[in-house]
Design a protein around this motif. Structure first.
Motif, mmCIF file in Angstrom:
data_model
loop_
_atom_site.group_PDB
_atom_site.id
_atom_site.type_symbol
_atom_site.label_atom_id
_atom_site.label_comp_id
_atom_site.label_asym_id
_atom_site.label_seq_id
_atom_site.Cartn_x
_atom_site.Cartn_y
_atom_site.Cartn_z
ATOM 1 N N ALA A 184 33.690 29.153 25.816
ATOM 2 C CA ALA A 184 34.637 28.725 24.778
ATOM 3 C C ALA A 184 35.030 27.275 25.016
ATOM 4 O O ALA A 184 35.029 26.785 26.143
ATOM 5 C CB ALA A 184 35.882 29.617 24.817
ATOM 6 N N ASP A 205 39.955 32.634 24.315
ATOM 7 C CA ASP A 205 40.479 31.403 23.744
ATOM 8 C C ASP A 205 40.534 31.634 22.236
ATOM 9 O O ASP A 205 39.524 31.559 21.550
ATOM 10 C CB ASP A 205 39.557 30.241 24.104
ATOM 11 N N ASP A 217 39.126 28.901 19.778
ATOM 12 C CA ASP A 217 37.669 28.838 19.790
ATOM 13 C C ASP A 217 37.068 30.067 19.108
ATOM 14 O O ASP A 217 36.130 29.964 18.322
ATOM 15 C CB ASP A 217 37.153 28.737 21.228
ATOM 16 N N PHE A 218 37.629 31.234 19.396
ATOM 17 C CA PHE A 218 37.145 32.486 18.810
ATOM 18 C C PHE A 218 37.206 32.420 17.273
ATOM 19 O O PHE A 218 36.235 32.735 16.585
ATOM 20 C CB PHE A 218 37.980 33.650 19.338
ATOM 21 N N ARG A 270 34.627 29.918 15.845
ATOM 22 C CA ARG A 270 33.260 30.443 15.835
ATOM 23 C C ARG A 270 33.086 31.519 14.759
ATOM 24 O O ARG A 270 32.040 31.591 14.113
ATOM 25 C CB ARG A 270 32.888 30.989 17.212
#
Length: 93
Positions: free
Chosen positions: A35, A68, A71-72, A75
């Protein structure tokens, strides 16, 4: 056999533009795998969004699943865009 940033068990999953050799610094955290908020402190300790994972382990115990969230979500949005607005689901064990 080409090296994969996540390790040799993923060698059969490589795409053509994948690296052909391990990175010069084997301790580096490849952004394609880790991440964006995961890093190393000046003394080499793994951190998630600036939090020392040793402190998180002491606070929450182990094993622990650290995520995170920024970041998750980024994405997941990227996957959704790449697949034409399809629903994106996540499952973990």
């Amino acid at each position: 056999m080409r090296a994969h940033p996540a390790g040799p068990r993923h060698g059969d999953q490589l795409v053509e533009h994948a690296p052909t050799a391990p990175p010069p610094d084997l301790g580096s955290l490849d952004g394609r795998v880790w991440a964006s908020g995961v890093g190393r402190s000046a003394d080499g300790v793994l951190t998630v969004r600036g939090h020392d994972v040793r402190d998180l382990a002491a606070q929450f115990g182990t094993p622990a699943f650290l995520l995170d969230e920024d970041d998750f979500r980024a994405r997941a949005r990227a996957f959704r865009t790449a697949f034409g607005g399809a629903d994106v689901y996540y499952a973990g064990k």
